[in-house]
Design a protein around this motif. Structure first.
Motif, PDB file in Angstrom:
ATOM      1  N   UNK A   1      44.548  35.002  46.019  1.00 50.75           N
ATOM      2  CA  UNK A   1      43.044  33.855  46.647  1.00 50.75           C
ATOM      3  C   UNK A   1      41.859  34.530  46.251  1.00 50.75           C
ATOM      4  N   UNK A   2      41.810  36.000  46.427  1.00 48.84           N
ATOM      5  CA  UNK A   2      40.402  36.118  45.827  1.00 48.84           C
ATOM      6  C   UNK A   2      40.290  36.239  44.433  1.00 48.84           C
ATOM      7  N   UNK A   3      41.078  37.064  43.716  1.00 47.50           N
ATOM      8  CA  UNK A   3      41.511  36.683  42.429  1.00 47.50           C
ATOM      9  C   UNK A   3      41.159  35.797  41.411  1.00 47.50           C
ATOM     10  N   UNK A   4      42.092  34.845  41.930  1.00 47.92           N
ATOM     11  CA  UNK A   4      41.340  33.380  41.796  1.00 47.92           C
ATOM     12  C   UNK A   4      40.185  32.623  41.461  1.00 47.92           C
ATOM     13  N   UNK A   5      39.561  32.516  43.020  1.00 50.39           N
ATOM     14  CA  UNK A   5      38.735  32.645  43.495  1.00 50.39           C
ATOM     15  C   UNK A   5      37.448  33.321  42.523  1.00 50.39           C
TER      16      UNK A   5
ATOM     17  N   UNK B   1      37.787  43.894  41.967  1.00 43.28           N
ATOM     18  CA  UNK B   1      38.545  42.697  41.016  1.00 43.28           C
ATOM     19  C   UNK B   1      36.825  42.547  40.433  1.00 43.28           C
ATOM     20  N   UNK B   2      36.174  41.677  41.756  1.00 43.45           N
ATOM     21  CA  UNK B   2      35.461  40.566  40.703  1.00 43.45           C
ATOM     22  C   UNK B   2      33.922  41.858  40.595  1.00 43.45           C
ATOM     23  N   UNK B   3      34.226  43.103  41.093  1.00 46.59           N
ATOM     24  CA  UNK B   3      32.961  43.815  40.198  1.00 46.59           C
ATOM     25  C   UNK B   3      33.437  44.144  39.265  1.00 46.59           C
ATOM     26  N   UNK B   4      35.016  44.656  38.504  1.00 45.59           N
ATOM     27  CA  UNK B   4      35.162  45.026  37.512  1.00 45.59           C
ATOM     28  C   UNK B   4      35.345  43.801  36.617  1.00 45.59           C
ATOM     29  N   UNK B   5      35.373  42.771  36.434  1.00 48.52           N
ATOM     30  CA  UNK B   5      35.198  42.073  35.919  1.00 48.52           C
ATOM     31  C   UNK B   5      34.055  41.179  35.105  1.00 48.52           C
TER      32      UNK B   5
ATOM     33  N   UNK C   1      40.338  58.176  38.020  1.00 50.62           N
ATOM     34  CA  UNK C   1      41.623  57.390  37.794  1.00 50.62           C
ATOM     35  C   UNK C   1      42.302  56.653  38.739  1.00 50.62           C
ATOM     36  N   UNK C   2      42.713  56.784  39.602  1.00 50.40           N
ATOM     37  CA  UNK C   2      42.487  56.328  40.981  1.00 50.40           C
ATOM     38  C   UNK C   2      41.692  54.685  41.673  1.00 50.40           C
ATOM     39  N   UNK C   3      40.785  53.985  40.553  1.00 51.17           N
ATOM     40  CA  UNK C   3      40.096  52.827  41.101  1.00 51.17           C
ATOM     41  C   UNK C   3      40.766  52.285  39.018  1.00 51.17           C
ATOM     42  N   UNK C   4      40.240  50.806  39.753  1.00 50.50           N
ATOM     43  CA  UNK C   4      40.883  49.367  39.028  1.00 50.50           C
ATOM     44  C   UNK C   4      39.431  49.725  37.581  1.00 50.50           C
ATOM     45  N   UNK C   5      39.744  49.524  36.282  1.00 53.60           N
ATOM     46  CA  UNK C   5      38.353  49.421  35.654  1.00 53.60           C
ATOM     47  C   UNK C   5      39.631  49.129  34.483  1.00 53.60           C
ATOM     48  N   UNK C   6      38.517  48.835  33.129  1.00 53.76           N
ATOM     49  CA  UNK C   6      38.849  47.694  32.256  1.00 53.76           C
ATOM     50  C   UNK C   6      38.516  48.821  30.676  1.00 53.76           C
TER      51      UNK C   6
END
Length: 126
Positions: free
Chosen positions: A64-68, A29-33, A2-7
């Protein structure tokens, strides 16, 4: 978990909701996408939804990282993006993301239901 980005993917509506806490790292974010595009329920053209109400303003480095990451994943470059915000700081950072990632189909909402309806609209599926 619950404390990590997920989808979560709503395959019927073709909407990917990014869930979890504020402040994920660009690597997270990269790992999740990458997991999203590898998921059998994902198909190119699915919309992305992120509810940022109540979150701190995103740091410039994260934007910037997310846009990359978005620019490097061709499977999501043509997707619609809906971001729900409740403050001017997140509104501004989301606009910066739109410019840096060249997301022509990004809209900012205050109401998550309106955001979901926009993502699920027939023109979003074409």
């Amino acid at each position: 978990m619950g404390d990590q980005l997920r989808y979560a993917i709503d395959a019927e509506l073709c909407i990917v909701e990014l869930l979890g806490p504020d402040g994920p790292s660009p690597k997270e974010v990269e790992q999740v996408l990458k997991a999203v595009v590898a998921d059998s329920d994902f198909r190119p053209g699915c919309g992305f939804l992120r509810d940022r109400r109540g979150f701190q303003m995103q740091p410039v480095g994260l934007v910037h990282g997310l846009s990359r990451v978005i620019r490097e994943l061709p499977e999501i470059q043509e997707s619609r993006w809906a971001v729900v915000v409740s403050d001017q700081g997140n509104y501004g950072m989301t606009r910066m993301l739109q410019i840096l990632a060249d997301l022509t189909e990004l809209r900012i909402f205050e109401d998550p239901d309106l955001a979901k309806r926009w993502l699920a609209s027939p023109s979003a599926q074409s």
